[in-house]
Design a protein around this motif. Structure first.
Motif, PDB file in Angstrom:
ATOM      1  N   PRO A   1       0.806  -1.228   0.000  1.00 47.40           N
ATOM      2  CA  PRO A   1       0.000   0.000   0.000  1.00 47.40           C
ATOM      3  C   PRO A   1       0.841   1.282   0.000  1.00 47.40           C
ATOM      4  O   PRO A   1       0.482   2.248  -0.668  1.00 47.40           O
ATOM      5  CB  PRO A   1      -0.816  -0.113   1.287  1.00 47.40           C
ATOM      6  N   ASP A   2       1.957   1.290   0.723  1.00 45.01           N
ATOM      7  CA  ASP A   2       2.810   2.481   0.767  1.00 45.01           C
ATOM      8  C   ASP A   2       3.370   2.806  -0.614  1.00 45.01           C
ATOM      9  O   ASP A   2       3.520   3.973  -0.972  1.00 45.01           O
ATOM     10  CB  ASP A   2       3.954   2.296   1.757  1.00 45.01           C
ATOM     11  N   VAL A   3       3.687   1.773  -1.383  1.00 44.85           N
ATOM     12  CA  VAL A   3       4.226   1.981  -2.722  1.00 44.85           C
ATOM     13  C   VAL A   3       3.170   2.614  -3.621  1.00 44.85           C
ATOM     14  O   VAL A   3       3.465   3.539  -4.387  1.00 44.85           O
ATOM     15  CB  VAL A   3       4.735   0.646  -3.310  1.00 44.85           C
ATOM     16  N   ILE A   4       1.928   2.166  -3.505  1.00 39.34           N
ATOM     17  CA  ILE A   4       0.846   2.744  -4.308  1.00 39.34           C
ATOM     18  C   ILE A   4       0.618   4.201  -3.916  1.00 39.34           C
ATOM     19  O   ILE A   4       0.500   5.066  -4.778  1.00 39.34           O
ATOM     20  CB  ILE A   4      -0.460   1.934  -4.152  1.00 39.34           C
ATOM     21  N   ARG A   5       0.559   4.465  -2.627  1.00 43.13           N
ATOM     22  CA  ARG A   5       0.351   5.851  -2.169  1.00 43.13           C
ATOM     23  C   ARG A   5       1.456   6.776  -2.677  1.00 43.13           C
ATOM     24  O   ARG A   5       1.191   7.889  -3.136  1.00 43.13           O
ATOM     25  CB  ARG A   5       0.267   5.897  -0.642  1.00 43.13           C
ATOM     26  N   GLN A   6       2.704   6.314  -2.613  1.00 49.69           N
ATOM     27  CA  GLN A   6       3.821   7.139  -3.079  1.00 49.69           C
ATOM     28  C   GLN A   6       3.751   7.338  -4.597  1.00 49.69           C
ATOM     29  O   GLN A   6       3.998   8.436  -5.091  1.00 49.69           O
ATOM     30  CB  GLN A   6       5.165   6.506  -2.694  1.00 49.69           C
TER      31      GLN A   6
END
Length: 132
Positions: A90-95
């Motif tokens: 999820p952090d990769v998508i948000r970034q």
């Protein structure tokens, strides 16, 4: 339940090849499901989650663009990009969404802005499809 042959191919390699009971595909004109005996069909893909049903729990795979063809030998999906859902963080998508927003804001011409806007829309659809 009847099975049929399914192949998922990316530019890098054959990602999946085997017998399945159903595949749900994110089509450009709407999601569609394929089961054994489906009528011949060709569709373009939109970015989204492809779900493969077989003997085990459903497998969810993110695809970005490409084509799907149902024929007498089963279903073949040729995707521009393929990523198993369990590999997405999820952090990769948000970034990536934040980066895409910056790319849209920083675009110097319409072509660059359009391309960045398309990428942002794809990422938003992906985020929504994964529930992140």
């Amino acid at each position: 339940m009847s099975t049929f042959h399914f192949e998922l191919v990316s530019p890098e390699k054959l990602m999946f090849s085997g017998e399945v009971t159903q595949v749900d595909v994110p089509g450009e004109e709407g999601d569609f499901g394929v089961m054994a005996g489906h009528a011949p069909f060709v569709a373009t893909l939109r970015p989204g989650v492809l779900t493969v049903y077989g003997e085990n729990a459903p497998t969810m795979i993110v695809v970005r663009g490409g084509f799907a063809e149902v024929g007498p030998n089963g279903l073949t999906v040729l995707a521009q990009e393929v990523i198993p859902v369990d590999e997405i963080q999820p952090d990769v998508i948000r970034q990536a969404i934040e980066d895409a927003k910056e790319d849209v804001a920083d675009a110097k011409d319409d072509r660059t802005r359009d391309k960045a806007t398309e990428r942002l829309a794809q990422l938003e659809v992906l985020k929504d499809a994964l529930g992140h």
